[in-house]
Every structure is written in C-alpha cells, then in structure tokens.
Design an enzyme around this catalytic site. Structure first.
Site, PDB file in Angstrom:
ATOM      1  N   GLU A 165       0.609 -17.696  20.235  1.00 46.51           N
ATOM      2  CA  GLU A 165      -0.228 -16.960  20.051  1.00 46.51           C
ATOM      3  C   GLU A 165      -1.109 -17.079  19.078  1.00 46.51           C
ATOM      4  OE1 GLU A 165       1.834 -12.746  19.298  1.00 46.51           O
ATOM      5  OE2 GLU A 165       2.751 -12.666  20.871  1.00 46.51           O
ATOM      6  N   LYS A 173      -2.871 -16.257  15.410  1.00 44.71           N
ATOM      7  CA  LYS A 173      -2.464 -16.201  14.441  1.00 44.71           C
ATOM      8  C   LYS A 173      -3.108 -15.128  13.659  1.00 44.71           C
ATOM      9  CE  LYS A 173       0.630 -15.999  10.097  1.00 44.71           C
ATOM     10  NZ  LYS A 173       0.203 -15.056   8.952  1.00 44.71           N
ATOM     11  N   ASP A 218      -5.767 -13.243  11.413  1.00 50.73           N
ATOM     12  CA  ASP A 218      -5.919 -12.670   9.596  1.00 50.73           C
ATOM     13  C   ASP A 218      -6.531 -11.304   9.592  1.00 50.73           C
ATOM     14  OD1 ASP A 218      -5.201 -13.074   7.543  1.00 50.73           O
ATOM     15  OD2 ASP A 218      -7.482 -14.711   7.079  1.00 50.73           O
ATOM     16  N   TYR A 226       0.614  -7.201  19.078  1.00 47.02           N
ATOM     17  CA  TYR A 226       1.854  -8.284  19.513  1.00 47.02           C
ATOM     18  C   TYR A 226       3.409  -8.705  19.133  1.00 47.02           C
ATOM     19  CZ  TYR A 226       0.112  -8.753  14.133  1.00 47.02           C
ATOM     20  OH  TYR A 226       0.801  -8.539  13.472  1.00 47.02           O
ATOM     21  N   LYS A 272       0.433 -23.234  10.271  1.00 45.83           N
ATOM     22  CA  LYS A 272      -0.903 -22.237  10.184  1.00 45.83           C
ATOM     23  C   LYS A 272      -1.835 -23.647   9.730  1.00 45.83           C
ATOM     24  CE  LYS A 272      -0.486 -19.728   6.396  1.00 45.83           C
ATOM     25  NZ  LYS A 272      -0.330 -18.661   5.989  1.00 45.83           N
ATOM     26  N   CYS A 312     -25.558 -22.355 -25.553  1.00 49.11           N
ATOM     27  CA  CYS A 312     -25.418 -21.672 -24.752  1.00 49.11           C
ATOM     28  C   CYS A 312     -26.437 -20.729 -24.054  1.00 49.11           C
ATOM     29  CB  CYS A 312     -24.324 -20.178 -25.114  1.00 49.11           C
ATOM     30  SG  CYS A 312     -24.206 -18.608 -24.627  1.00 49.11           S
ATOM     31  N   CYS A 315     -27.699 -16.940 -25.198  1.00 47.84           N
ATOM     32  CA  CYS A 315     -28.153 -16.944 -26.555  1.00 47.84           C
ATOM     33  C   CYS A 315     -28.452 -17.661 -27.342  1.00 47.84           C
ATOM     34  CB  CYS A 315     -26.444 -15.839 -27.390  1.00 47.84           C
ATOM     35  SG  CYS A 315     -25.586 -16.890 -28.277  1.00 47.84           S
ATOM     36  N   CYS A 356     -19.397 -21.315 -26.341  1.00 46.71           N
ATOM     37  CA  CYS A 356     -20.348 -20.917 -27.091  1.00 46.71           C
ATOM     38  C   CYS A 356     -20.049 -20.659 -28.630  1.00 46.71           C
ATOM     39  CB  CYS A 356     -20.916 -19.241 -26.401  1.00 46.71           C
ATOM     40  SG  CYS A 356     -22.227 -18.882 -27.472  1.00 46.71           S
ATOM     41  N   CYS A 403     -23.997 -13.346 -29.648  1.00 49.74           N
ATOM     42  CA  CYS A 403     -24.041 -13.997 -28.083  1.00 49.74           C
ATOM     43  C   CYS A 403     -23.804 -12.811 -26.491  1.00 49.74           C
ATOM     44  CB  CYS A 403     -22.692 -14.887 -27.244  1.00 49.74           C
ATOM     45  SG  CYS A 403     -23.257 -15.834 -25.291  1.00 49.74           S
TER      46      CYS A 403
HETATM   47  S1  IVH Z   1       4.708 -11.419  14.780  1.00 54.72           S
HETATM   48  C1  IVH Z   1       9.047 -10.629  12.616  1.00 54.72           C
HETATM   49  N1  IVH Z   1       2.032 -12.348  16.141  1.00 54.72           N
HETATM   50  O1  IVH Z   1       1.262 -12.257  10.498  1.00 54.72           O
HETATM   51  C2  IVH Z   1       7.269 -10.640  12.603  1.00 54.72           C
HETATM   52  N2  IVH Z   1       3.017 -12.085  13.499  1.00 54.72           N
HETATM   53  O2  IVH Z   1       4.031 -13.652   8.811  1.00 54.72           O
HETATM   54  C3  IVH Z   1       6.604 -10.102  14.149  1.00 54.72           C
HETATM   55  N3  IVH Z   1       0.304 -11.570  13.218  1.00 54.72           N
HETATM   56  O3  IVH Z   1       2.704 -10.037   9.124  1.00 54.72           O
HETATM   57  C4  IVH Z   1       4.835 -10.497  13.332  1.00 54.72           C
HETATM   58  N4  IVH Z   1      -0.903 -12.854  14.540  1.00 54.72           N
HETATM   59  O4  IVH Z   1       0.638  -9.014   9.848  1.00 54.72           O
HETATM   60  C5  IVH Z   1       3.056 -11.921  14.919  1.00 54.72           C
HETATM   61  N5  IVH Z   1       0.451 -13.140  17.407  1.00 54.72           N
HETATM   62  C6  IVH Z   1       0.908 -11.956  15.535  1.00 54.72           C
HETATM   63  C7  IVH Z   1       0.475 -12.286  15.197  1.00 54.72           C
HETATM   64  C8  IVH Z   1       1.219 -11.400  13.465  1.00 54.72           C
HETATM   65  C9  IVH Z   1      -0.845 -11.860  12.991  1.00 54.72           C
HETATM   66  C10 IVH Z   1       0.510 -11.884  11.356  1.00 54.72           C
HETATM   67  C11 IVH Z   1       1.650 -10.119  10.831  1.00 54.72           C
HETATM   68  C12 IVH Z   1       2.752 -10.426   9.907  1.00 54.72           C
HETATM   69  C13 IVH Z   1       2.501 -12.269   9.698  1.00 54.72           C
HETATM   70  C14 IVH Z   1       3.333 -13.260   9.736  1.00 54.72           C
END
Ligand code: IVH
Length: 723
Positions: free
Chosen positions: A139, A141, A143, A251, A339, A444, A447, A468, A474
């Site tokens: 999935e 992730k 932000d 999710y 990541k 600076c 001043c 400075c 200043c």
């Molecule tokens: S699963 C026990 N799925 O990433 C794990 N987390 O460090 C439950 N996040 O705190 C999280 N997208 O804020 C999961 N598709 C996704 C996610 C997701 C973003 C964030 C979430 C979580 C952090 C994991």
C-alpha cells in the site's frame, strides 16, 4: 533543561559520530540518554507544534541508531526509550482518549536488502521454507496523520489522534466535518468497529489554503501538507476544520467486536463497502520482486498522485499469520515501511541573503527560483555558513565536496521530509563564466559592524560561524542583549521582563542599554501604555534607579561580550580594578604583539579565544559609542585588585591529577587561579607544578619523566596556606 544537557554531554564526548560497534557500555548508556532526549524533543516539535526542525530521514537515522545500540546492549534499554513509545504525548487542549488497542508504528526499510530481510524474518519466524510464498498487501504510505474512529452500532461515536500511541486527542467534532469519513456506516457493520487510517491534504488544497493564509494580516503560511492536515484537524473550532479540505484513507482497524474478513485485502474491501475511501493503488504481491516492482512503480507515480506519500507499506496479507507473527518492541513483525529517498529537483540560485540571528551569527540563505518538490513550493534553502558555500565542509554534502555555490548556479535541491531544503549538488557545466565566487560579507548587514570568525588557537581553524561584533547596537541582537543586560547577574533590574523588552524595543523606547536609564524622561508615555499604570511604571523606574551604580564585574558581564561569563568578568574586574583601566587596556590590546595583549593573556583563565573576543568588542567603534552613552548614565564602582605578588604560584602552570580529598577539583582550580596560576588539563614541558592525589596515573608518570615538581594535596595546602 535535561535533554539539552544530555545532548551536550554526548557531544562533549564526541560520541555522536562513533560507530555503534565501537561504543563501550558506558558510552552506549550515554548515547542512549542523548538519543532519548533528542528524539523526545523532535517528537514534541513534530506532533505538538507541527514544526519539525529535522528531516524525516535524519529523524529516522536517530531512531535507527537508538535501536541498534539497544540491540547490542539490551540491558541498557531505558524506561523512556523512544523504542517503547510512538510519537509524542498529546497536548492539553483536547480531551484525552485511551486507545483500547494501541496505535503502533512500523519498522522502516530503506534499502532493498532491508525488505529482503523483512521477508526472510517472516519466513523464519513462521518456520516456512526459504522459497515459501507469503502474500503481501502493498500500500502507499500516506504522509498525513493517523486517526482512529470508533463506530458503535454503525454510528460514529469518538475519533482520536494517535498521540503517543496509547492515548490520543479527542477530535470527534472536527472529524465529523470530513467528507471522506461517514457518520453512519453502510451495510451491516459489527457492534463495535474502530477504523484507522490517514488524514491528509491534497497538494492543490494545500496551495490554496496557503494562498488564503498569506492574504490574512500576519498570516503564517504552513510548511507542508502534513502540517496543514495536522493543524486543521486540531483546530478548536470545528467550523475552521470544516473550511479546510481534509481527506481520509482507511487502511487498518483497532477494536472490532467481530472480524468481517481474514485478510488485509478482504478488510480493505469491507472498509470500502462501509463507505470509506480505500487507496486505489494497493496491490497484492507474492514475492520480493513483486514488492520491489510495486515500490519502484509507486515511486514513479509519486509526483502525479496529488498528495504526499513517503514510501510504501508491506503487510502480510493473512490475518491469521499476522496474529502468529505478533509484535516485537511495539512494532508488528508482519509489516514494514519501505521509505522513498528524499525527492530531488533542479533549480537556480537567484540570490544569497544573509540573516543575522539573535546571537549575532550571520546565516546565509539561498533564494531559489521557486520549484515544486513533492508538492511543496520551495523558495529558500539554508546555506549554513561560509565554508558550506565554499564547498569545504561545514555540513556540505559529500556529493558536492569541493564545489562552491555561486549566485546564478544550477543546483540540485533536496527536501527531505518537512524541513528547509538542502542544496546537495551544483551543476558546474551550467555555470556562467561570469559567475563570481560568493564573497561572504565581513560586515554585519544589519548594523554595519565588523563580522568575524573566531580562530581556535589550538587547531588554528576558524569557527564555522561568522558573527557580528556590534553586540550593543545591532538591531538583530538588541533584544537578546538587552535581556542579558538587565538579567539577575548583570544589572539585575527587577520586573523588566523579556516581553516588555521586546515591546519597548519594537516601539523605539529602548534601543540601547543607555536608553533604559533614560526611561524616566518618558514617564507619561510609559503610563499610557497598555498593561502599565502609574504603579507599575513607578516600580519599574525605581528598579532602574536602584541600579545606577554597579560593581565592575557585573558591569563587564552585562556588556554581553562573547565568552565573558561571570567568572571571566570577575577575573577581569580583579585584574584591572576600574572600568577606565580595563577599557583602555582592551582598546590597546588590539595589537596582539603588544604589552596590553600580553598582560591580558596573563590574567589567569583568559586564553586567546576570550582575549580576541574582548579586543574585537572594543575595536568596534559602535560599541565604544554605546559605552560612552551608557557611562553618562551609570557609575561603575572600582573593584579590589588582587595582588598576586607574594603568591608562590603566580604565573605558574599547575596540573591537578588523581583524586583530591579536602577540596573539589573546582575549588582547587579557583584557588590556583585566584593566586595567579594557570591551571592546565595535561602535563607538558610548560607545566611548573603537578599536584597529585591518590590514583594519579599517566600524568604523574609524565611529570616524573619530565622532571617536573610533584607535590600532594597537603603539600599544596601548605604551599598556598594563608595566601
Ligand atoms: S499500517 C500497526 N498502512 O505510517 C501498523 N500505516 O509507521 C499500522 N501510514 O502510524 C499502520 N500509510 O500513520 C499503515 N497504508 C498504511 C499507511 C500507514 C501511512 C502511517 C501511519 C502509521 C505509520 C507507520
């Protein structure tokens, strides 16, 4: 502040850069202390202030280091270890909600090998063959910030932020205004269903929100969509949240009275059926290659998604297997986050601007041709300091080692997470032949005083920061200087607080220290001020009048000269006796070869760095003028000059080693310095006397080898008796 002290301690020991394998147990403990404090501080900035000061990547490195040290020294895991905690404790404004099932975090993978290792660990734990297929749900992730929403009999009852993972904030009223979150679940949900997912803001909505904020008077724009979402969700007035366009992807889940599916993919379908948005880009994969393909594809699509993602998440699809895998130190064994590296974009440096901080540090900032990096428009990048611009260290990325930065250059900018972007490379092939090396200002910009870099006499290296020297005049430093000037160990003007100084400075009432003593001429004006009245003005003016005469050491300290703390101020006061003598000597001491400088250096405890700071201050004409003005207002009392004649150790270099029983090291040092001796930390040919207590080791041996006089503690006390 404990955290800052812990950080300082480790820094002083130089452990920060040391490889984990090389740490001994004591060092590891001290590093864990520092990391716990530092990570807690960053969590606070991130979760409570929505204002992180380091990138996600840097933050992750701190956590990785913490966990690696803990893995090597399991005994040292602290009660306040960041590995036992997710995020920061919630702030006070909202009621708290305990999560019945904790909202945990997941481990990070940065490299492909980390993902392979994750899969192998899963197989090993489940005692599966190396090539066994373990279907994974992959999935994006998101932000944003995670949210838990509780439904009872299909109706939304409570919604809470993650907080520290165990207890979050009750944001129910605000959550009810989010369109993607149903108030009633469709279909036939169980009695209790807690749905979890991510609240986020799209790039378009974020830009629009910032455009509107920028139009408001005093409106402060928001750094990135994540902060935009967090800030919007935590508004006290739900009407404000309603006006902010927030979205939600479901999710995960918390408490569930009956489970409607037995796989992650099945659960996502169920969640969609109940009326939630589920990310359309999720995919079932069944091998490492499948996972990595998904990662790369998602990375390519990232910029076109319209919202921020910072990686992908892989979850073992079978909930039965998830159950068996369980958790290790608060993270599930069945999931990992892969990541993305920080996003990088090319742009042009249109100008380099110098900002002057409250302590006089000149910080260069690059004004960039605006570019969008991960959905955020970037206009500035920190250049840190002079050497960084020159490409010779000072935090310069290795990738551009040796390449300087010039106005007009094409550069690669990286926004690692939320913070101010960094310039990580310069494209020299596109540099104009006319581009000149950047000349860092030596005065600076605020001043006009000289700006200098201190040179460490031991290493001969210049300090990274240019400062400075116009401390007293200043404008950039004024408030900080004035606050110091009136502080308890300086002029000690009671009831003159920082807020007041700031307000008086802003309104032009107090621009320099002398102005404080002229406030009595503006009594009527003061009484008119909001929050002041006859009584408080009378008290303030009386407190000021009470300080028209001041001891020399306090006066010297009050000037706020770099490196002149109370101890050095006392030393100087005792050596020069009057301010006139001190000032004349400091003004003469500009000549490093001259007598005045030599005499200054002979004052016990004054080294080259301190001496240079003093002469730089007095060499600045602006400071001299400010002093003249101030001396019209106050009388500086002379100090008693300590005569070191008759002292058996005047001018000698003394080293204390081993343990002392009748006094502390600090006392011994102060006593020696009072008698005109210089106290050194190590033995060399220049040492005149070594005072050795029990347990003295290598220093004692060295002294003996060099034929230096050695005495014990009693010998020392006899030597200085009555002096
Ligand atoms: S699963 C026990 N799925 O990433 C794990 N987390 O460090 C439950 N996040 O705190 C999280 N997208 O804020 C999961 N598709 C996704 C996610 C997701 C973003 C964030 C979430 C979580 C952090 C994991």
């Amino acid at each position: 502040n404990g955290s800052r002290m812990a950080a300082k301690k480790s820094e002083a020991k130089g452990l920060e850069g040391k490889a984990v394998e090389e740490l001994d147990e004591a060092e590891a403990a001290s590093e864990l202390e520092r990391l716990a404090a530092e990570i807690a501080e960053h969590d606070r900035r991130y979760y409570q202030e929505d204002a992180p000061t380091i990138s996600d990547a840097e933050y992750d490195l701190l956590r990785v280091r913490n966990n690696t040290i803990e893995a090597r020294f399991p005994k040292l895991v602290r009660a306040d270890s960041p590995s036992l905690r997710v995020g920061a404790a919630p702030v006070g404004r909202f009621a708290k909600v305990k999560h019945r099932v904790p909202m945990l975090s997941i481990d990070n993978a940065f490299a492909e090998e980390d993902v392979a290792e994750f899969l192998n660990r899963v197989r090993r734990y489940l005692k599966l063959a190396d090539e066994a297929v373990v279907p994974l749900m992959a999935e994006p992730k998101i932000d944003g910030l995670s949210l838990s929403i509780r439904y009872e009999k299909g109706t939304l009852t409570v919604a809470a932020t993650r907080g520290d993972g165990y207890e979050g904030e009750n944001v129910t009223a605000n959550v009810r205004t989010i369109g993607d979150i149903p108030n009633e679940l469709r279909g036939r949900p169980p009695e209790v269903a807690e749905i979890r997912g991510e609240v986020y803001m799209t790039h378009v909505d974020f830009a629009e929100m910032n455009r509107r904020i920028a139009l408001e008077p005093g409106g402060r724009t928001i750094a990135n969509p994540r902060n935009g979402a967090a800030g919007s969700l935590r508004q006290i007035d739900p009407e404000v949240t309603k006006a902010r366009p927030l979205h939600f992807f479901a999710y995960a889940w918390g408490e569930m009275s009956t489970m409607p599916a037995d796989t992650q993919s099945g659960m996502l379908e169920v969640l969609a059926g109940w009326g939630f948005k589920v990310n359309p880009r999720v995919r079932l994969v069944d091998s490492l290659d499948g996972a990595l393909d998904y990662y790369r594809e998602t990375g390519r699509e990232r910029a076109r998604l319209g919202y921020d993602i910072d990686g992908v998440v892989y979850k073992v699809n079978s909930l039965g297997l998830q159950q068996r895998l369980g958790f290790v130190s608060r993270t599930p064994r069945w999931a990992t986050a892969h990541k993305f590296p920080a996003e990088q974009v090319e742009t042009i440096i249109e100008n380099i601007e110098i900002q002057v901080g409250r302590t006089g540090a000149l910080t260069p900032v690059a004004n960039l041709r605006p570019v969008t990096v991960g959905g955020v428009v970037v206009r500035n990048a920190s250049l840190h300091n002079e050497d960084y611009i020159k490409g010779i260290g000072g935090g310069g990325e290795p990738i551009r080692e040796g390449k300087d930065i010039r106005i007009g250059d094409t550069v690669v900018v990286q926004r690692a997470g939320d913070v101010i972007p960094q310039i990580i490379d310069v494209d020299l092939s596109r540099r104009s032949p006319e581009a000149e090396a950047y000349a860092f200002p030596t005065v600076c910009p605020v001043c006009g005083s000289h700006a200098v870099r201190e040179v460490n006499p031991k290493t001969g290296r210049a300090d990274a920061v240019r400062r400075c020297t116009g401390g007293l005049i200043c404008a950039a430093q004024a408030v900080e200087q004035l606050r110091h000037f009136v502080s308890r160990n300086a002029f000690d003007i009671e009831g003159f607080g920082e807020k007041q100084i700031e307000a008086f400075h802003a309104d032009g009432l107090v621009r320099s220290p002398a102005d404080i003593f002229r406030l009595r001429l503006r009594r009527a004006e003061l009484e008119e001020r909001e929050g002041m009245g006859k009584v408080s003005v009378r008290n303030l003016l009386a407190a000021i009048e009470a300080r028209r005469s001041i001891a020399l050491n306090r006066f010297i300290y009050a000037l706020g000269i770099r490196h002149i703390g109370e101890t050095n101020a006392k030393l100087l006061a005792r050596s020069y006796g009057t301010f006139e003598a001190f000032r004349a000597a400091m003004t003469d001491a500009v000549e490093v070869e001259g007598d005045a400088y030599r005499e200054l250096r002979a004052v016990g405890g004054i080294g080259d760095v301190v001496a240079m700071a003093l002469t730089a201050f007095f060499a600045e004409a602006h400071n001299q003028e400010a002093l003249d003005e101030l001396l019209k207002e106050v009388k500086v009392e002379p100090a008693e000059v300590v005569n070191n004649e008759g002292s058996p150790v005047a001018g000698k270099t003394v080293v204390f080693t081993g343990s002392l029983e009748k006094m502390t090291r600090e006392e011994a040092k102060t006593m020696a310095e009072r008698l005109g001796a210089k106290v050194a930390g190590s033995v060399s040919k220049k040492t005149d006397l070594v005072v050795a207590g029990p347990g003295a080791g290598s220093k004692l041996k060295q002294a003996e080898e060099l034929g230096i006089q050695v005495i014990d503690e009693d010998g020392w006390l006899t030597l200085v008796d009555g002096k």
